[in-house]
Design a protein around this motif. Structure first.
Motif, mmCIF file in Angstrom:
data_model
loop_
_atom_site.group_PDB
_atom_site.id
_atom_site.type_symbol
_atom_site.label_atom_id
_atom_site.label_comp_id
_atom_site.label_asym_id
_atom_site.label_seq_id
_atom_site.Cartn_x
_atom_site.Cartn_y
_atom_site.Cartn_z
ATOM 1 N N ASP A 303 0.844 -1.200 0.000
ATOM 2 C CA ASP A 303 0.000 0.000 0.000
ATOM 3 C C ASP A 303 0.878 1.249 0.000
ATOM 4 O OD1 ASP A 303 -1.968 1.895 0.325
ATOM 5 O OD2 ASP A 303 -2.328 1.449 2.443
ATOM 6 N N VAL A 304 1.000 1.904 -1.141
ATOM 7 C CA VAL A 304 1.808 3.118 -1.263
ATOM 8 C C VAL A 304 1.012 4.308 -0.730
ATOM 9 C CG1 VAL A 304 2.964 4.690 -2.856
ATOM 10 C CG2 VAL A 304 3.124 2.204 -3.204
ATOM 11 N N VAL A 305 1.617 5.043 0.197
ATOM 12 C CA VAL A 305 0.957 6.168 0.850
ATOM 13 C C VAL A 305 1.251 7.481 0.130
ATOM 14 C CG1 VAL A 305 0.775 7.455 3.016
ATOM 15 C CG2 VAL A 305 1.026 4.968 3.061
ATOM 16 N N SER A 306 2.426 7.617 -0.464
ATOM 17 C CA SER A 306 2.845 8.870 -1.099
ATOM 18 C C SER A 306 2.037 9.133 -2.368
ATOM 19 C CB SER A 306 4.335 8.802 -1.439
ATOM 20 O OG SER A 306 5.107 8.703 -0.276
ATOM 21 N N PRO A 307 1.985 10.406 -2.779
ATOM 22 C CA PRO A 307 1.237 10.740 -4.003
ATOM 23 C C PRO A 307 1.796 10.042 -5.233
ATOM 24 C CG PRO A 307 1.759 12.718 -2.743
ATOM 25 C CD PRO A 307 2.532 11.602 -2.122
ATOM 26 N N ARG A 308 0.903 9.685 -6.136
ATOM 27 C CA ARG A 308 1.322 9.069 -7.392
ATOM 28 C C ARG A 308 1.536 10.115 -8.485
ATOM 29 N NH1 ARG A 308 0.723 3.562 -7.370
ATOM 30 N NH2 ARG A 308 -0.200 2.743 -5.448
ATOM 31 N N GLU A 309 0.953 11.302 -8.313
ATOM 32 C CA GLU A 309 1.160 12.367 -9.284
ATOM 33 C C GLU A 309 2.582 12.899 -9.150
ATOM 34 O OE1 GLU A 309 -0.944 12.352 -6.809
ATOM 35 O OE2 GLU A 309 -2.993 12.821 -7.434
ATOM 36 N N PRO A 310 3.399 12.850 -10.197
ATOM 37 C CA PRO A 310 4.817 13.246 -10.084
ATOM 38 C C PRO A 310 5.014 14.653 -9.552
ATOM 39 C CG PRO A 310 4.420 12.125 -12.171
ATOM 40 C CD PRO A 310 3.073 12.359 -11.557
ATOM 41 N N ASP A 311 4.150 15.606 -9.937
ATOM 42 C CA ASP A 311 4.348 16.980 -9.500
ATOM 43 C C ASP A 311 3.889 17.215 -8.073
ATOM 44 O OD1 ASP A 311 1.653 16.662 -10.030
ATOM 45 O OD2 ASP A 311 1.399 18.631 -10.957
ATOM 46 N N ARG A 312 3.324 16.194 -7.431
ATOM 47 C CA ARG A 312 2.914 16.309 -6.033
ATOM 48 C C ARG A 312 3.738 15.395 -5.128
ATOM 49 N NH1 ARG A 312 1.794 20.597 -5.778
ATOM 50 N NH2 ARG A 312 -0.205 21.623 -6.096
ATOM 51 N N ARG A 313 4.763 14.755 -5.703
ATOM 52 C CA ARG A 313 5.575 13.821 -4.950
ATOM 53 C C ARG A 313 6.980 14.370 -4.756
ATOM 54 N NH1 ARG A 313 4.911 9.719 -8.121
ATOM 55 N NH2 ARG A 313 6.903 9.777 -9.213
ATOM 56 N N GLY A 314 7.445 14.409 -3.503
ATOM 57 C CA GLY A 314 8.801 14.837 -3.223
ATOM 58 C C GLY A 314 9.781 13.714 -3.504
ATOM 59 N N GLY A 315 10.887 13.679 -2.769
ATOM 60 C CA GLY A 315 11.930 12.722 -3.061
ATOM 61 C C GLY A 315 11.771 11.374 -2.399
ATOM 62 N N SER A 316 10.831 11.240 -1.462
ATOM 63 C CA SER A 316 10.675 9.985 -0.730
ATOM 64 C C SER A 316 9.352 9.313 -1.076
ATOM 65 C CB SER A 316 10.768 10.214 0.780
ATOM 66 O OG SER A 316 9.755 11.104 1.214
ATOM 67 N N VAL A 317 9.312 8.008 -0.854
ATOM 68 C CA VAL A 317 8.107 7.212 -1.064
ATOM 69 C C VAL A 317 7.812 6.472 0.226
ATOM 70 C CG1 VAL A 317 7.093 5.255 -2.297
ATOM 71 C CG2 VAL A 317 8.454 6.960 -3.542
ATOM 72 N N VAL A 318 6.580 6.582 0.687
ATOM 73 C CA VAL A 318 6.150 5.943 1.923
ATOM 74 C C VAL A 318 5.215 4.793 1.576
ATOM 75 C CG1 VAL A 318 5.051 6.287 4.176
ATOM 76 C CG2 VAL A 318 6.336 8.161 3.098
ATOM 77 N N VAL A 319 5.452 3.630 2.204
ATOM 78 C CA VAL A 319 4.663 2.436 1.905
ATOM 79 C C VAL A 319 4.279 1.754 3.214
ATOM 80 C CG1 VAL A 319 6.772 1.047 1.610
ATOM 81 C CG2 VAL A 319 4.617 0.249 0.623
ATOM 82 N N ARG A 320 3.040 1.319 3.261
ATOM 83 C CA ARG A 320 2.554 0.615 4.443
ATOM 84 C C ARG A 320 2.562 -0.886 4.167
ATOM 85 N NH1 ARG A 320 -1.791 3.188 4.841
ATOM 86 N NH2 ARG A 320 -1.210 4.701 6.442
ATOM 87 N N THR A 321 3.213 -1.625 5.050
ATOM 88 C CA THR A 321 3.267 -3.080 4.943
ATOM 89 C C THR A 321 2.869 -3.681 6.286
ATOM 90 O OG1 THR A 321 5.539 -3.414 5.737
ATOM 91 C CG2 THR A 321 5.261 -2.819 3.407
#
Length: 383
Positions: A303-321
């Motif tokens: 389950d990816v928590v970070s935005p999928r839109e490139p212009d709304r996503r910073g440098g990190s990706v947060v994922v719930r496991t």
């Protein structure tokens, strides 16, 4: 020069899969050399070192940060951390009835939230909003300060700060932009934004280490405002040791006492590399690699928590496991470095020096751990 060629400048990359630059960027090898230079200068030059560059470093290093954030020379100064930088901004203002509100978002970093909450003792009314749309609605003629984040630390979401700045300025409020989670991986132009103040630091994407934070002050404010959290570096003529305060011109009046010289020596090693690579180039690579990372996490069923839109996503990706705290411990044991935040999940932060293969390895290892069932290490027994 290819991005992969920069790996040799960061020794820890030879020993780990380093996906935690959103928390602590790796140390450049040059930082060790510069700390040695600092020690040598102290050892050989003694007190003379103050007049050979040490004293001016909060301004000269600040100008280097200024080049990375679109700030004019002389508008950015260095401090120990963002809390101090924002406290200096707060010290410029009283909270008189009718202009006494601080409006901020609940997703601000805790250290900043605590500082703003503490202003209730000075008469501030603190209004906490769930997101940027609510902030815009909450800002009114009673609002004095609006401290906001460029990128949200828990999710890596880039905020629409333009709308907040526009609304704040319509009612005469000041905006303090926390760009700690963006500068070095997301382009920022404080002049184009017209933001009143901006703060950030060196610990993360700038690979500059702890103890070196920065404060930008818009030029017109720097000539008008008078901070009360002040020290001798903020005096117009500090070495006259005058008994009364006379503010220095410009952003220098937002300095305090003796600077953290060794931290500034170390920080410039990271700044130099980021300047050399270029933030626009870093951003282009970051968008590509975070897209790859999200794709692999999707394929693994997470389950990816970070935005999928490139212009709304910073440098990190947060994922719930499942059991992400235990999964983090197992990844760390395998020298795959990331981190986690309670109630959110694991955070991965690829930077310009990371390879696609490292991303593939991290996700494959995470899937293997989760499929097997992650386990926290047993607590150490008594000695």
């Amino acid at each position: 020069m290819e991005l992969i060629d920069y790996r040799e400048r960061f020794p820890i990359l030879a020993e780990t899969t380093y996906l935690i630059s959103h928390s602590l960027g790796p140390m450049p090898a040059e930082a060790e050399s510069r700390l040695t230079e600092y020690a040598r200068s102290w050892n050989k030059r003694g007190a003379r070192a103050w007049s050979e560059g040490w004293w001016e470093m909060p301004l000269t290093v600040g100008d280097q940060v200024g080049r990375l954030i679109g700030a004019p020379p002389g508008t950015t100064v260095m401090h120990q951390n963002v809390t101090i930088a924002e406290a200096i901004v707060l010290s410029c203002f009283s909270f008189a009835p009718g202009r006494d509100r601080i409006v901020y978002e609940e997703e601000n970093f805790p250290s900043v939230r605590y500082l703003q909450q503490a202003q209730r003792a000075r008469g501030a009314e603190v209004v906490v909003c769930p997101d940027e749309e609510a902030i815009v609605e909450a800002i009114d003629e009673r609002t004095l300060l609006v401290p906001i984040s460029h990128v949200i630390f828990k999710t890596g979401r880039i905020q629409d700060v333009d709308a907040i700045i526009k609304r704040a300025h319509e009612v005469g409020a000041y905006v303090v932009l926390d760009a700690y989670q963006s500068v070095g991986t997301v382009p920022l132009d404080v002049t184009a934004l017209g933001v009143d103040f901006a703060v950030g630091g060196s610990v993360k994407w700038l690979c500059g280490g702890p103890g070196a934070a920065w404060l930008y002050v818009r030029p017109d404010h720097a000539e008008e405002l008078e901070p009360t959290l002040v020290g001798w570096q903020a005096h117009a003529s500090p070495f006259e040791f005058a008994p009364e305060l006379e503010y220095a011109d410009g952003a220098a009046r937002f300095l305090t006492g003796t600077p953290n010289v060794p931290a500034l020596y170390a920080a410039t090693a990271g700044y130099d590399i980021v300047e050399e690579v270029g933030v626009e180039r870093i951003r282009e690579n970051s968008m590509r690699q975070t897209k790859l990372l999200i794709g692999r996490l999707d394929e693994a069923g997470f389950d990816v928590v970070s935005p999928r839109e490139p212009d709304r996503r910073g440098g990190s990706v947060v994922v719930r496991t499942p059991d992400f705290e235990a999964a983090h411990a197992e990844l760390d044991a395998r020298d795959i470095l990331c981190d986690f935040r309670p109630d959110v999940g694991l955070r991965f932060g690829p930077h310009f020096f990371n390879t696609d293969e490292e991303i593939e390895l991290a996700v494959a290892t995470l899937k293997e751990i989760v499929d097997r069932g992650a386990t926290l290490p047993a607590p150490a027994g008594p000695c």
